[in-house]
Scaffold this active site. Structure first.
Site, PDB file in Angstrom:
ATOM      1  N   ILE A 139       4.287  11.287  12.341  1.00 41.48           N
ATOM      2  CA  ILE A 139       5.162  11.670  13.466  1.00 41.48           C
ATOM      3  C   ILE A 139       4.385  11.680  14.794  1.00 41.48           C
ATOM      4  O   ILE A 139       3.455  12.456  14.984  1.00 41.48           O
ATOM      5  CB  ILE A 139       5.860  13.028  13.205  1.00 41.48           C
ATOM      6  CG1 ILE A 139       6.543  12.987  11.823  1.00 41.48           C
ATOM      7  CG2 ILE A 139       6.866  13.319  14.318  1.00 41.48           C
ATOM      8  CD1 ILE A 139       7.501  11.827  11.580  1.00 41.48           C
TER       9      ILE A 139
ATOM     10  N   HIS B 195     -11.575 -15.240  23.149  1.00 41.23           N
ATOM     11  CA  HIS B 195     -12.747 -14.450  23.560  1.00 41.23           C
ATOM     12  C   HIS B 195     -13.947 -14.648  22.630  1.00 41.23           C
ATOM     13  O   HIS B 195     -15.007 -14.051  22.870  1.00 41.23           O
ATOM     14  CB  HIS B 195     -12.395 -12.958  23.612  1.00 41.23           C
ATOM     15  CG  HIS B 195     -11.673 -12.560  24.863  1.00 41.23           C
ATOM     16  ND1 HIS B 195     -10.390 -12.983  25.161  1.00 41.23           N
ATOM     17  CD2 HIS B 195     -12.048 -11.783  25.910  1.00 41.23           C
ATOM     18  CE1 HIS B 195     -10.012 -12.469  26.314  1.00 41.23           C
ATOM     19  NE2 HIS B 195     -11.000 -11.746  26.799  1.00 41.23           N
TER      20      HIS B 195
ATOM     21  N   GLY C  45     -16.779 -14.269  20.001  1.00 39.91           N
ATOM     22  CA  GLY C  45     -17.416 -13.068  19.446  1.00 39.91           C
ATOM     23  C   GLY C  45     -17.124 -11.826  20.268  1.00 39.91           C
ATOM     24  O   GLY C  45     -16.985 -10.724  19.716  1.00 39.91           O
TER      25      GLY C  45
ATOM     26  N   GLU D  97       9.374   1.998  13.833  1.00 43.58           N
ATOM     27  CA  GLU D  97      10.787   1.951  14.244  1.00 43.58           C
ATOM     28  C   GLU D  97      11.535   0.804  13.569  1.00 43.58           C
ATOM     29  O   GLU D  97      12.325   0.102  14.188  1.00 43.58           O
ATOM     30  CB  GLU D  97      10.933   1.940  15.777  1.00 43.58           C
ATOM     31  CG  GLU D  97      10.431   3.250  16.373  1.00 43.58           C
ATOM     32  CD  GLU D  97      10.931   3.580  17.758  1.00 43.58           C
ATOM     33  OE1 GLU D  97      12.062   3.218  18.101  1.00 43.58           O
ATOM     34  OE2 GLU D  97      10.191   4.230  18.498  1.00 43.58           O
TER      35      GLU D  97
ATOM     36  N   THR E 232      10.609  -1.918  10.111  1.00 44.43           N
ATOM     37  CA  THR E 232       9.715  -3.055   9.858  1.00 44.43           C
ATOM     38  C   THR E 232      10.426  -4.375  10.181  1.00 44.43           C
ATOM     39  O   THR E 232      11.656  -4.404  10.356  1.00 44.43           O
ATOM     40  CB  THR E 232       9.290  -3.087   8.371  1.00 44.43           C
ATOM     41  OG1 THR E 232      10.478  -3.298   7.591  1.00 44.43           O
ATOM     42  CG2 THR E 232       8.613  -1.790   7.936  1.00 44.43           C
TER      43      THR E 232
HETATM   44  C1  FAD Z   1       1.363   5.142  14.032  1.00 44.99           C
HETATM   45  C2  FAD Z   1       2.736   5.394  13.500  1.00 44.99           C
HETATM   46  C3  FAD Z   1       3.632   6.159  14.234  1.00 44.99           C
HETATM   47  C4  FAD Z   1       4.900   6.453  13.721  1.00 44.99           C
HETATM   48  N1  FAD Z   1       5.740   7.313  14.399  1.00 44.99           N
HETATM   49  C5  FAD Z   1       6.871   7.759  13.792  1.00 44.99           C
HETATM   50  C6  FAD Z   1       7.665   8.801  14.387  1.00 44.99           C
HETATM   51  O1  FAD Z   1       7.383   9.295  15.487  1.00 44.99           O
HETATM   52  N2  FAD Z   1       8.753   9.238  13.705  1.00 44.99           N
HETATM   53  C7  FAD Z   1       9.106   8.742  12.493  1.00 44.99           C
HETATM   54  O2  FAD Z   1      10.085   9.219  11.926  1.00 44.99           O
HETATM   55  N3  FAD Z   1       8.382   7.747  11.907  1.00 44.99           N
HETATM   56  C8  FAD Z   1       7.272   7.263  12.531  1.00 44.99           C
HETATM   57  N4  FAD Z   1       6.515   6.267  11.932  1.00 44.99           N
HETATM   58  C9  FAD Z   1       6.932   5.741  10.645  1.00 44.99           C
HETATM   59  C10 FAD Z   1       7.425   4.293  10.682  1.00 44.99           C
HETATM   60  O3  FAD Z   1       8.641   4.203  11.362  1.00 44.99           O
HETATM   61  C11 FAD Z   1       7.486   3.833   9.223  1.00 44.99           C
HETATM   62  O4  FAD Z   1       6.155   3.674   8.786  1.00 44.99           O
HETATM   63  C12 FAD Z   1       8.282   2.546   9.044  1.00 44.99           C
HETATM   64  O5  FAD Z   1       9.636   2.766   9.310  1.00 44.99           O
HETATM   65  C13 FAD Z   1       8.123   1.963   7.635  1.00 44.99           C
HETATM   66  O6  FAD Z   1       8.338   2.924   6.668  1.00 44.99           O
HETATM   67  P1  FAD Z   1       7.268   3.113   5.471  1.00 44.99           P
HETATM   68  O7  FAD Z   1       5.931   3.245   6.112  1.00 44.99           O
HETATM   69  O8  FAD Z   1       7.732   4.220   4.610  1.00 44.99           O
HETATM   70  O9  FAD Z   1       7.307   1.777   4.676  1.00 44.99           O
HETATM   71  P2  FAD Z   1       8.322   1.367   3.400  1.00 44.99           P
HETATM   72  O10 FAD Z   1       9.685   1.719   3.823  1.00 44.99           O
HETATM   73  O11 FAD Z   1       7.749   2.057   2.217  1.00 44.99           O
HETATM   74  O12 FAD Z   1       8.098  -0.149   3.359  1.00 44.99           O
HETATM   75  C14 FAD Z   1       6.995  -0.765   2.719  1.00 44.99           C
HETATM   76  C15 FAD Z   1       7.230  -2.278   2.768  1.00 44.99           C
HETATM   77  O13 FAD Z   1       8.400  -2.601   2.002  1.00 44.99           O
HETATM   78  C16 FAD Z   1       9.306  -3.321   2.827  1.00 44.99           C
HETATM   79  N5  FAD Z   1      10.669  -2.994   2.424  1.00 44.99           N
HETATM   80  C17 FAD Z   1      11.237  -1.760   2.287  1.00 44.99           C
HETATM   81  N6  FAD Z   1      12.512  -1.876   1.921  1.00 44.99           N
HETATM   82  C18 FAD Z   1      12.787  -3.205   1.821  1.00 44.99           C
HETATM   83  C19 FAD Z   1      13.946  -3.974   1.485  1.00 44.99           C
HETATM   84  N7  FAD Z   1      15.096  -3.398   1.174  1.00 44.99           N
HETATM   85  N8  FAD Z   1      13.842  -5.326   1.488  1.00 44.99           N
HETATM   86  C20 FAD Z   1      12.670  -5.925   1.822  1.00 44.99           C
HETATM   87  N9  FAD Z   1      11.546  -5.265   2.152  1.00 44.99           N
HETATM   88  C21 FAD Z   1      11.611  -3.914   2.149  1.00 44.99           C
HETATM   89  C22 FAD Z   1       9.001  -2.878   4.249  1.00 44.99           C
HETATM   90  O14 FAD Z   1       9.487  -3.809   5.194  1.00 44.99           O
HETATM   91  C23 FAD Z   1       7.490  -2.803   4.191  1.00 44.99           C
HETATM   92  O15 FAD Z   1       6.941  -4.077   4.341  1.00 44.99           O
HETATM   93  C24 FAD Z   1       5.281   5.926  12.465  1.00 44.99           C
HETATM   94  C25 FAD Z   1       4.380   5.114  11.751  1.00 44.99           C
HETATM   95  C26 FAD Z   1       3.125   4.864  12.248  1.00 44.99           C
HETATM   96  C27 FAD Z   1       2.174   4.072  11.399  1.00 44.99           C
END
Ligand code: FAD
Length: 382
Positions: free
Chosen positions: A157, A341, A343, A366, A368
């Protein structure tokens, strides 16, 4: 059809561009290296009114629009993405849910300090066990008299653990819908509430000067009045917030992609190889031409999505297209800028190293890239 900016938008873009060059660029590498949060930059952005850009003046905002926020994000990300995501998350994920769905009382209590940048808010949707599939939310909130009792945890978060974080809005299961699905609601949890614990900051690949934590809620009690909007509307609320947020993330990604062009152009004119600046070689010229092409077309995609949103038209598909395209372009341009760039591109002292490390998350956060494709396909009727 006119893609030129209004005088107000152009003036804003110029002032944020100057600010990014003069106030952010000189200090951000050190914050990034030390993983420290840039409080002074946030304070200055607050003074400039950036946190209040898309909100009406009656709430303490600047009376601008969402497109103004996007322009500011693009110019910031052209120099640094940690600062840009801090603003993006503070406005589009932090303050916006309270502005869109909050009661008069909630708005009066929280918006003035969030819109001035004096305080930040986080948006807790993702959990350790579920991100893309928000229906898999496990965090629960049970009404006990006039209090919600929250149990569960949230992952990754943004802006949730700074010294000036005032609250986090969390999505939680509050019951079961008539069709058997989970009833999701959104609840405001002020920082410091007993039972609300903020874990130490994650060690991240990029966005190192931004603030990201796992949060746990252990019999965390907040007043019943902290429910944001109507009970059971959590799903619809975060879909709206994320649809808008995708345009903002696209703008941020365009900024990073353009920053890669800026740095590569500069370097191609300076760096000599085989007796000439490397920019004299067509292989380098074509790389930079392609990078400019990608940044430009991604910009048009987010302008289009923002224009539709501001006109009150459906914009879900265009926002997903903009986010998908711009994040792909950001990763492409960061890779090519590093290559140009040589190295030095692998050395942290060069901005392109930061751009490279910061680009990948744009294809994940937000929603994938796979999720964006799902949204586009669904909107096409599949
Ligand atoms: C630095 C950072 C800041 C963030 N800030 C916030 C924040 O402020 N608030 C918040 O709520 N979240 C936040 N997030 C979370 C972010 O939005 C999630 O990481 C993202 O939505 C993906 O969810 P997950 O990591 O659970 O991946 P998963 O949902 O577990 O996905 C894993 C992989 O499976 C794929 N996948 C999943 N379902 C399917 C499907 N049905 N078909 C095909 N492929 C699929 C995905 O595309 C991905 O490649 C943040 C993440 C990071 C790393």
């Amino acid at each position: 059809m006119d893609f030129r900016l209004s005088e107000e938008h152009e003036a804003l873009r110029e002032s944020v561009r100057d600010f990014a060059r003069e106030a952010v660029a000189p200090v951000i590498a050190e914050h990034y290296e030390r993983h420290t949060f840039p409080y002074e930059i946030v304070r200055q952005m607050g003074k400039m009114g950036l946190f209040g850009l898309p909100f009406p003046e009656e709430h303490g905002g600047m009376g601008g629009d969402y497109f103004a926020l996007c322009l500011a994000l693009e110019e910031l990300a052209r120099v640094d993405s940690s600062v840009a995501i801090t603003l993006e998350a503070a406005v589009s994920l932090g303050a916006m849910p309270i502005y869109r769905f909050g009661t008069d009382e909630q708005q009066a209590r929280w918006l003035p300090k969030l819109l001035s940048g004096e305080a930040l808010a986080g948006f807790g949707l993702t959990e350790p066990g579920t991100g893309s599939d928000a229906g898999g939310t496990q965090t629960r909130a049970v009404l006990d008299g006039d209090e919600w009792v929250i149990n569960g945890s949230k992952a990754f978060i943004t802006n949730s653990g700074t010294d000036i974080t005032a609250l986090v809005t969390v999505t939680a299961v509050t019951g079961t819908n008539p069709d058997g699905s989970k009833e999701l609601s959104t609840i405001i949890v002020p920082s410091g509430t007993p039972g609300f614990t903020v874990a130490p900051a994650y060690s991240k690949v990029g966005w190192n000067a931004s603030d990201t934590h796992e949060l746990t809620f252990d019999d965390c009690r907040v007043p019943a009045g902290n429910l944001l909007g109507e009970r059971g509307r959590g799903f619809a609320q975060f879909l709206r917030i994320l649809d808008e947020g995708r345009i903002a993330i696209a703008a941020l990604a365009v900024g990073l992609a353009q920053g890669c062009v800026d740095e590569s152009l500069k370097y191609a004119k300076e760096r000599q190889a085989f007796g000439r600046p490397i920019g004299n070689y067509q292989a380098i010229q074509f790389k930079i031409a392609d990078m400019e092409l990608k940044a430009h077309t991604a910009r048009l995609a987010y302008y289009d999505a923002a224009a539709r949103m501001l006109a009150g038209e459906p914009f879900k598909r265009q926002a997903a297209i903009a986010k998908l395209h711009a994040s792909t372009v950001a990763v492409d341009n960061a890779r090519e800028a590093t290559q140009i760039h040589g190295g030095y591109g692998f050395m942290n002292e060069y901005p392109v190293a930061r751009f490279w490390r910061d680009s990948k998350i744009l294809e994940i956060g937000e929603g994938t890239s796979e999720v964006q494709r799902m949204i586009i396909a669904r909107d096409l009727g599949l």
